[in-house]
Each structure stands twice: as structure tokens, then as C-alpha cells.
Scaffold this active site. Sequence first.
Site, short mmCIF file in Angstrom:
data_model
loop_
_atom_site.label_atom_id
_atom_site.label_comp_id
_atom_site.label_asym_id
_atom_site.label_seq_id
_atom_site.Cartn_x
_atom_site.Cartn_y
_atom_site.Cartn_z
N ASN A 86 0.86 -1.18 0.00
CA ASN A 86 0.00 0.00 0.00
C ASN A 86 0.90 1.23 0.00
O ASN A 86 1.81 1.33 0.84
CB ASN A 86 -0.91 0.00 1.23
CG ASN A 86 -1.87 -1.18 1.22
OD1 ASN A 86 -2.31 -1.61 0.16
ND2 ASN A 86 -2.19 -1.70 2.39
N HIS A 99 6.87 -1.34 3.81
CA HIS A 99 6.62 -2.72 4.23
C HIS A 99 5.89 -3.48 3.14
O HIS A 99 5.01 -2.95 2.48
CB HIS A 99 5.81 -2.80 5.54
CG HIS A 99 4.52 -2.03 5.52
ND1 HIS A 99 4.48 -0.67 5.69
CD2 HIS A 99 3.25 -2.43 5.33
CE1 HIS A 99 3.23 -0.26 5.62
NE2 HIS A 99 2.44 -1.31 5.39
P1 5GP Z 1 -0.61 -0.44 5.77
O1 5GP Z 1 -2.07 -0.15 6.05
O2 5GP Z 1 0.26 0.76 6.11
O3 5GP Z 1 -0.31 -1.02 4.42
O4 5GP Z 1 -0.22 -1.62 6.76
C1 5GP Z 1 0.12 -1.41 8.09
C2 5GP Z 1 -0.11 -2.72 8.78
O5 5GP Z 1 0.59 -2.70 10.01
C3 5GP Z 1 -1.58 -3.02 9.10
O6 5GP Z 1 -1.97 -4.24 8.46
C4 5GP Z 1 -1.60 -3.15 10.63
O7 5GP Z 1 -2.44 -4.18 11.08
C5 5GP Z 1 -0.14 -3.39 10.97
N1 5GP Z 1 0.30 -2.85 12.25
C6 5GP Z 1 0.05 -1.61 12.73
N2 5GP Z 1 0.64 -1.44 13.92
C7 5GP Z 1 1.27 -2.63 14.20
C8 5GP Z 1 2.05 -3.08 15.31
O8 5GP Z 1 2.30 -2.36 16.28
N3 5GP Z 1 2.52 -4.35 15.25
C9 5GP Z 1 2.28 -5.16 14.18
N4 5GP Z 1 2.80 -6.40 14.23
N5 5GP Z 1 1.55 -4.77 13.12
C10 5GP Z 1 1.04 -3.52 13.14
#
Ligand code: 5GP
Length: 114
Positions: A86, A99
Amino acid sequence: MAADCIFCKIVAGEIPADVVAESEHTLAFRDINPKAPVHVLVVPKVHARDAADLAQAEPAIAAELLAQTRVIAAQEGYEDYNLVFNTGANAGQTVFHAHAHVLAGVDVSKLFLA
Ligand code: 5GP
Ligand code: ZN
């Protein structure tokens, strides 16, 4: 390390995470809110705001991160998997540290690409 970056804090060991793999320049840990039977995030240890920025600034680390995704999927028992990056708030990015989402056990491509 970027200030107030949750993934930099996980890399630094300041916030706990369920780590499944590590390479010289990357760390992989389970997503806290899994959307598939396997849902692992692979991050560079160096801060970059998204995958494209990482590729521009640190192409070798971006390649290492991509290569790690197959290692992680295999370790989790899957040969086939989906990768999601994303990129930008309007595309669902909520953590602005690059990520890869490694998703396996369900073909997420059917949800939005088929
Ligand atoms: P994005 O929405 O930015 O592509 O993905 C961020 C991801 O990070 C989400 O799927 C969310 O669940 C995960 N996430 C957010 N905070 C944490 C955290 O503190 N620990 C872990 N393991 N995952 C997290
Ligand atoms: Zn960061």
C-alpha cells in the site's frame, strides 16, 4: 530511525513483535491484525516512507526485502503467496515505513484484481 515511527521502534526492539525472520537489512513479523492465514510484514531496518522510496534510496535493500518474501512464505509452508505494498494514504497506507504484506492461504488477488 525516524521519530514516532512504529516500525522503526519494532526494528529497534522498543516495541514487541512476533518476529518470524530476519536478514541483514530486513525484519519480518506477523501483522497485528491478520487478514489471511499467513499475514507477515517485511520491513527494511532502515527507514523509508514507502517501497518506491526504498527502491530509489537503497535498491539493494529493496531487492533483499523482495527476496525475503519467498523465504518467509516457504517457512510458513506456502510456495504461492500475494505481495501488497500500500503506497500513500489514499491507497490504504497507514504506517509510513516501507513494508511488504506477505499474504498466503487465501488468494487475495480474487478480491480486487480478477
Ligand atoms: P498499511 O495499512 O500501512 O499497508 O499496513 C500497516 C499494517 O501494520 C496493518 O496491516 C496493521 O495491522 C499493521 N500494524 C500496525 N501497527 C502494528 C504493530 O504495532 N505491530 C504489528 N505487528 N503490526 C502492526
Ligand atoms: Zn521507520
